[in-house]
Design a protein around this motif. Sequence first.
Motif, PDB file in Angstrom:
ATOM      1  N   ALA A   5     -72.941  17.655 -15.540  1.00 27.59           N
ATOM      2  CA  ALA A   5     -72.966  16.503 -15.450  1.00 27.59           C
ATOM      3  C   ALA A   5     -73.510  15.244 -15.434  1.00 27.59           C
ATOM      4  O   ALA A   5     -74.877  15.686 -14.788  1.00 27.59           O
ATOM      5  CB  ALA A   5     -72.510  16.111 -13.647  1.00 27.59           C
ATOM      6  N   TYR A  65     -69.588  13.742 -18.368  1.00 24.11           N
ATOM      7  CA  TYR A  65     -69.978  15.124 -19.123  1.00 24.11           C
ATOM      8  C   TYR A  65     -71.297  14.871 -20.075  1.00 24.11           C
ATOM      9  O   TYR A  65     -70.445  14.402 -20.927  1.00 24.11           O
ATOM     10  CB  TYR A  65     -69.570  16.170 -18.831  1.00 24.11           C
ATOM     11  CG  TYR A  65     -68.105  16.670 -17.428  1.00 24.11           C
ATOM     12  CD1 TYR A  65     -69.027  17.316 -16.709  1.00 24.11           C
ATOM     13  CD2 TYR A  65     -67.508  16.899 -17.296  1.00 24.11           C
ATOM     14  CE1 TYR A  65     -68.535  18.018 -15.132  1.00 24.11           C
ATOM     15  CE2 TYR A  65     -66.821  16.675 -16.334  1.00 24.11           C
ATOM     16  CZ  TYR A  65     -67.519  17.118 -15.121  1.00 24.11           C
ATOM     17  OH  TYR A  65     -66.640  17.853 -14.465  1.00 24.11           O
ATOM     18  N   GLU A 109     -70.219  15.297  -9.005  1.00 29.73           N
ATOM     19  CA  GLU A 109     -69.707  13.989 -10.152  1.00 29.73           C
ATOM     20  C   GLU A 109     -69.127  12.532  -9.233  1.00 29.73           C
ATOM     21  O   GLU A 109     -69.334  12.014  -9.801  1.00 29.73           O
ATOM     22  CB  GLU A 109     -68.301  14.251 -10.878  1.00 29.73           C
ATOM     23  CG  GLU A 109     -68.228  15.801 -11.815  1.00 29.73           C
ATOM     24  CD  GLU A 109     -68.381  16.922 -11.169  1.00 29.73           C
ATOM     25  OE1 GLU A 109     -67.757  17.865 -12.102  1.00 29.73           O
ATOM     26  OE2 GLU A 109     -67.891  17.045 -10.113  1.00 29.73           O
TER      27      GLU A 109
END
Length: 605
Positions: A202, A429, A383
Amino acid sequence: MRERSTEPLVDIDGYRNITDLLTRRAAAAPDHAAFDVPTGDAEHPWRHVSTADYLHQVQALAKGLIAVGVGAGEAVAIMAPTRYEWAAADLAGWFAGAVIVPVYDTSSPDQVSAITTDAQVRLGIAGGERQRGILTDAFAATGLGDLGVWTMDASPADLDALTARGAAIGDDVLEARRRHADLDSPATIVYTSGTSGEPKGAILTHRNFVGQVANIAAAYSAVVHEGGNTVIFLPLAHVLARGLQLICLSGGMRIAHVADTTQVVESLGVLRPTFLVVVPRVLEKIRAAAGAKADAAHLGAVWRGAVATAEQWGEAAESGATPAFGLRLRRRLFDRLFYGRLRALMGGRLDYILSGGAPLAADLSLFFRGLGVPVIEGYGLTETSAPLTGNLPGNIRSGTVGYPLPGSTVRISERGEILARGVGVFAGYRDPRHNADAFEDGFLRTGDLGRLDDDGRLVLEGRLKDVIITSTGKTVVPQAWENAVEAHPLVAHAVTVGEGRSYLSALLVLDPVETRAWAQENGVSVDDTAGDGLSVIDDPALVAALTAVVDAANSRVSHSESVRRFALVLADLDDTTLVTPTLKIKRTALLDRGAAVIDDLYARA
């Protein structure tokens, strides 16, 4: 309610990048103690490091990184236990314009190779010889890491040696490199631990961190302040610990690091923190240990009364009601017997505890509120740069994870999934293929199930991937049952199974330390050598003890959500292929190893 937003409290456009958090703090309070650092001296075990001294160390180390060839935007990996040098290396990397790749110090060689390869790491910083060896081998196998591995522990290639390499780098060169990244530049690549799928890198930006730090500090000024201090014993490779560190650093709250969990209690007594961040399991163990001690002193019934009183006091505090005279009297009594001692165990100065990483049982939250140490439960993901929602000081509702934090929006999809948008939500990502299913209408798909209550607080209801559909067509979200069972100190993890089956069963992974203590106390022998697989435990007394726990959990859920059969197993909970670095069980790995045990549960139907 389907959506709730909270407006940002701070405009961050005046910041260049994360490094401004430190430079501004050093300009405002250079002599303020920023860290407590261990000395190795038994008589004076900790010393203060001022903000100015920390800044100078960070700048000197950053010059060393530049001198050996780290370029702007290039990746530097840090693999070490939680310690002060981790904090220095993290900021030094950003001052040098690098992108930091945190690696859990418990990671396997294969995991380290995969991470360093994917992130294209050029230089590694290791805690000690073990981590240095793993990083060196990973670099040798992949042809990366051409700038070498440098250690925090003393060695010919340690951080002092790296710092010395930068002696010829001028301040103007460093300042240009410090300002190279803007708010939308990548700051770090964090590889998610993953309870079911492969780890994914991430990308978190400087905007993610600065926005989170500035807004959370503003919302939690009653918690993070110059007169307070904290002890970080969570892994700094985890985004929550790093975010907490930046919030405290910019807000003037003194930080100490303790990596060895056996030293936590002793350090709390010396450092006397005002604020801690823990996972719920720590709170469960504190309550369970107090109960076991009371039982050993033949005060079990008195302790249970103390627990009930604390929960009632917590309920009154949350509702704003004035506690009845009898409740006030009981609390005063139990405070002398139990509560005061527990507060002293945690240092005696705690104002608040933040709980994250896993759902916190409402009764546990109420217990600590009644104890005199309110627990602020929050929720977030890698995230979302850690916290997405959180209860607020003076506005805590047990059983919820609070409102969206400033600058964040939470939406509940038609299927009940929690969606997120805001200042902390990541850029995506590293592998674009992983982004395909990550977003929906501009919102991050968290993979978690939840709902917003009438006041807009978020209530967690489980993982989307953990939903079970039985052969009878019943849809079951197992989290409530699993949480109830995991509240017992003997159970480290409870995992429900039953996909395509006519009823639910469960694997209860025992806590090895608690199980050994229970076996010794009850005069039985339990083989706790799990090896690489699972060791089934069928001691009748232990099964009977946990049958009562299972029955109690079944009474709290509907018939279709109740578990009919279960097996007790022991496993190596230090195995990184089975347990994530944040101590969550990897369900797929557990179910694969326990396939024969599960089949037996249904064969005996």
